[in-house]
Write a protein that holds these residues in place. Structure first.
Motif, PDB file in Angstrom:
ATOM      1  N   ALA A   1       0.853  -1.233   0.055  1.00 24.44           N
ATOM      2  CA  ALA A   1      -0.147   0.093  -0.074  1.00 24.44           C
ATOM      3  C   ALA A   1       0.756   1.208  -0.029  1.00 24.44           C
ATOM      4  O   ALA A   1       0.318   2.206  -0.320  1.00 24.44           O
ATOM      5  CB  ALA A   1      -0.865  -0.197   1.191  1.00 24.44           C
ATOM      6  N   ARG A   2       2.053   1.040   0.307  1.00 25.37           N
ATOM      7  CA  ARG A   2       2.929   2.333   0.402  1.00 25.37           C
ATOM      8  C   ARG A   2       3.268   2.939  -0.626  1.00 25.37           C
ATOM      9  O   ARG A   2       2.838   4.398  -0.559  1.00 25.37           O
ATOM     10  CB  ARG A   2       4.329   1.684   1.162  1.00 25.37           C
ATOM     11  CG  ARG A   2       4.823   3.316   1.657  1.00 25.37           C
ATOM     12  CD  ARG A   2       6.657   3.038   1.790  1.00 25.37           C
ATOM     13  NE  ARG A   2       6.858   1.706   2.448  1.00 25.37           N
ATOM     14  CZ  ARG A   2       7.837   1.055   2.216  1.00 25.37           C
ATOM     15  NH1 ARG A   2       8.567   1.367   1.169  1.00 25.37           N
ATOM     16  NH2 ARG A   2       8.218  -0.119   2.730  1.00 25.37           N
ATOM     17  N   PRO A   3       3.411   2.451  -1.792  1.00 27.01           N
ATOM     18  CA  PRO A   3       3.572   3.171  -3.069  1.00 27.01           C
ATOM     19  C   PRO A   3       2.282   4.047  -3.583  1.00 27.01           C
ATOM     20  O   PRO A   3       2.361   4.952  -4.097  1.00 27.01           O
ATOM     21  CB  PRO A   3       3.865   2.183  -4.137  1.00 27.01           C
ATOM     22  CG  PRO A   3       3.941   0.795  -3.712  1.00 27.01           C
ATOM     23  CD  PRO A   3       3.829   1.029  -1.983  1.00 27.01           C
ATOM     24  N   VAL A   4       1.158   3.304  -3.145  1.00 31.47           N
ATOM     25  CA  VAL A   4      -0.125   4.019  -3.726  1.00 31.47           C
ATOM     26  C   VAL A   4      -0.286   5.228  -2.740  1.00 31.47           C
ATOM     27  O   VAL A   4      -0.915   6.191  -3.431  1.00 31.47           O
ATOM     28  CB  VAL A   4      -1.347   2.943  -3.399  1.00 31.47           C
ATOM     29  CG1 VAL A   4      -2.766   3.448  -3.747  1.00 31.47           C
ATOM     30  CG2 VAL A   4      -1.052   1.696  -4.159  1.00 31.47           C
ATOM     31  N   GLY A   5       0.068   5.005  -1.434  1.00 28.35           N
ATOM     32  CA  GLY A   5      -0.112   6.060  -0.395  1.00 28.35           C
ATOM     33  C   GLY A   5       0.576   7.186  -1.032  1.00 28.35           C
ATOM     34  O   GLY A   5       0.274   8.497  -1.056  1.00 28.35           O
ATOM     35  N   GLU A   6       1.863   7.182  -1.418  1.00 25.71           N
ATOM     36  CA  GLU A   6       2.866   7.860  -1.839  1.00 25.71           C
ATOM     37  C   GLU A   6       2.380   8.758  -3.232  1.00 25.71           C
ATOM     38  O   GLU A   6       2.313  10.125  -3.206  1.00 25.71           O
ATOM     39  CB  GLU A   6       4.310   7.240  -2.331  1.00 25.71           C
ATOM     40  CG  GLU A   6       5.124   7.438  -1.189  1.00 25.71           C
ATOM     41  CD  GLU A   6       6.570   6.513  -1.301  1.00 25.71           C
ATOM     42  OE1 GLU A   6       6.555   5.807  -2.684  1.00 25.71           O
ATOM     43  OE2 GLU A   6       7.447   6.319  -0.524  1.00 25.71           O
ATOM     44  N   MET A   7       1.775   7.800  -3.943  1.00 26.08           N
ATOM     45  CA  MET A   7       1.019   8.558  -5.264  1.00 26.08           C
ATOM     46  C   MET A   7      -0.040   9.328  -4.944  1.00 26.08           C
ATOM     47  O   MET A   7      -0.497  10.481  -5.456  1.00 26.08           O
ATOM     48  CB  MET A   7       0.633   7.225  -6.172  1.00 26.08           C
ATOM     49  CG  MET A   7       1.186   7.728  -7.779  1.00 26.08           C
ATOM     50  SD  MET A   7       1.109   6.282  -8.624  1.00 26.08           S
ATOM     51  CE  MET A   7       2.430   5.260  -7.834  1.00 26.08           C
ATOM     52  N   VAL A   8      -0.734   8.842  -3.843  1.00 28.24           N
ATOM     53  CA  VAL A   8      -2.100   9.742  -3.386  1.00 28.24           C
ATOM     54  C   VAL A   8      -1.719  11.227  -3.033  1.00 28.24           C
ATOM     55  O   VAL A   8      -2.166  12.243  -3.417  1.00 28.24           O
ATOM     56  CB  VAL A   8      -2.813   8.887  -2.603  1.00 28.24           C
ATOM     57  CG1 VAL A   8      -4.035   9.960  -1.769  1.00 28.24           C
ATOM     58  CG2 VAL A   8      -3.574   7.848  -2.826  1.00 28.24           C
TER      59      VAL A   8
END
Ligand code: ATP
Ligand code: MG
Length: 489
Positions: free
Chosen positions: A207-214
């Motif tokens: 989930a970390r990369p998605v969070g970064e992108m958000v």
């Protein structure tokens, strides 16, 4: 928008992934443990059957001796039977023992700790007496521990004198032999804890990369266009991160271009407006003498014409860039195009100080283009060449071709372009010569327009140049015209 289901929990991606991984892990562990305990039970039953059979056999051999009173006519010696080491051992292990005479009469019964069904024991006694052979059975009733039974005949020489049956509940077998069922469940519990931890780590890392992108999207939305996301590894998330970054870069570039365009446009509009305003004011104040008026009007007219051309060019450029310009495609002889551009340049120049030649190879042939637009491109190239070529110089319009392509060149022996200016000459408003107040100076839109026109034709335009020796502007066009002509007007 109001939330229609206020009770609905808004799970984060991390929570969803965690729950999914955890449930999957727990399901696998429970299933494996159940299967394992089932297999363990089966092997325990097997082991119990074998050992019970052996015990029943050795007990039967011991009871064959006359001192225990199994043979008919002798006196039953229950206490002697009870004192036998085999009997003691069995009793201690929680087994039930039944000894019967050949006529079926029970002469010894010992109830162990385990709950062994009396009916089943009795049935096995009868079976052994009837067949005279070793027998065994497993009784399993719903919601009760399975019971393992083994029976052996007691023989005096060749005569069957009785039977001994031993029964043990599987629970007692387990307790006695330490079947690792509890260990299995303890291991399962430990694995569950590990699986929960692992699910947490996995869910977080996914989930970390998605969070970064958000977070990056949110920052870009707030105006920080220089924000990028880190690219890790080579998986789909890395591809997404890379696309995200290039999208942000493009956005930043577009915004930068737009600002540059606005600065360029306002600057270019101001240049002719300043003299117009000055001369009109002078006329209005009566400051221009009668004999000067005609010249003043001419200057104003020239500046207005320049303004008009600038606005027309900008409009045309924006239509070309957004592909809203329709092309009127025709098959045109390349030689005709070159001659037309040369003829116009000669008329405009009013002088013949620069030699102008056309060298069209027959291989150039015919090309499918919008002739008006191509004429505009060539005219600009020739016009530029004339402006930057001193008297006595030479301008050559060249063309050749292959089956699929037509190559055109406008060569001059003029001032040439410095290497640092070369990559920028096709930019809007870019002029090497900064003294734009000279009447001959252009607005710097000609080559930008030329590039767009060539591009909508599916071709390429470029330049090579050497300071002091001259420049060659070249165009490559597909002979059959652009592949798709969806440039609707
Ligand atoms: N043949 C050439 N030799 C030297 N410099 C050139 C040549 N052609 C173009 N350039 C340089 O490139 C710049 C851009 O050319 P471009 O045709 O886009 O604009 P322009 O001629 O100045 O204005 P416009 O064409 O809009 O009237 C020119 O101002 C000039 O500095
Ligand atoms: Mg020009």
């Amino acid at each position: 928008m109001t939330n229609r289901w206020p009770w609905r929990v808004r799970w984060s991606l991390r929570a969803k992934l965690f729950i999914a991984f955890m449930l999957l892990g727990l399901l696998v562990i429970v299933a494996t443990t159940l299967l394992g305990s089932r297999l363990l039970q089966r092997s325990a039953v097997n082991d119990a059957r074998i050992s019970l059979q052996q015990m029943a056999g050795s007990l039967a051999a011991a009871l064959a001796q006359p001192e225990y009173g199994v043979a008919p006519g002798s006196k039953v010696q229950a206490s002697a039977i009870s004192a036998l080491p085999a009997t003691t051992k069995l009793r201690e292990s929680g087994a039930t023992i039944l000894v019967a005479r050949a006529n079926g009469r029970l002469i010894y019964t010992s109830r162990g700790a385990g709950r062994v069904g009396a009916v089943a024991l009795r049935e096995l006694v009868d079976e052994v007496l009837l067949t005279g052979h070793v027998r065994q059975s497993v009784v399993s009733e719903p919601f009760r521990q399975a019971t393992v039974l083994a029976g052996a005949p007691i023989s005096n020489g060749h005569t069957l004198v009785g039977a001994v049956v031993v029964g043990r509940s599987l629970h007692a077998v387990r307790a006695a032999e330490g079947v690792p069922g509890a260990l299995l469940w303890r291991a399962a519990l430990l694995t569950m804890v590990l699986s929960i931890l692992l699910s947490l780590v996995l869910a977080s890392s996914l989930a970390r990369p998605v969070g970064e992108m958000v977070r990056a999207t949110e920052e870009i939305r707030r105006g920080n266009l220089s924000r990028r996301v880190p690219v890790r590894g080579h998986d789909e998330m890395a591809v997404l991160a890379r696309s995200f970054n290039s999208m942000a870069e493009r956005l930043e570039q577009l915004l930068h271009d737009r600002r540059a365009l606005l600065v360029g446009v306002s600057h270019e509009l101001r240049t002719p407006l300043t003299p117009i305003q000055g001369f009109v004011q002078a006329l209005a104040d009566g400051l221009v003498p009668e004999d000067e008026r005609h010249r003043t009007y001419a200057v104003i007219q020239g500046e207005v014409a320049r303004l008009r051309r600038l606005i027309d060019d900008l409009f045309e450029l924006s239509k070309l860039e957004t592909r809203q310009m329709s092309l009127r495609l025709e098959d045109v002889a390349v030689a005709e195009l070159l001659h037309a551009a040369r003829d116009r340049a000669v008329v405009v120049a009013h002088s013949e100080s620069t030699r102008m030649e056309v060298a069209c190879d027959p291989s150039a042939g015919v090309v499918r283009v919008d002739p008006d637009r191509l004429f505009q491109v060539l005219s600009n190239l020739v016009g530029n060449a004339q402006r930057f070529t001193p008297p006595g110089g030479r301008i050559t319009l060249r063309a050749s071709g292959t089956d699929h392509q037509v190559h055109m060149e406008v060569e001059d022996t003029g001032s040439g372009i410095a290497p640092e200016d070369l990559p920028r000459v096709f930019d809007r408003f870019y002029t090497v010569d900064r003294s734009r107040s000279r009447p001959a100076a252009g607005t710097g839109l000609g080559l930008a327009l030329a590039r767009e026109i060539v591009h909508v034709h599916g071709g390429e335009i470029g330049v090579r140049s050497e300071v002091g020796r001259g420049s060659v502007f070249w165009i490559d066009l597909p002979r059959q015209g652009p592949e798709s002509t969806d440039t609707t007007g």
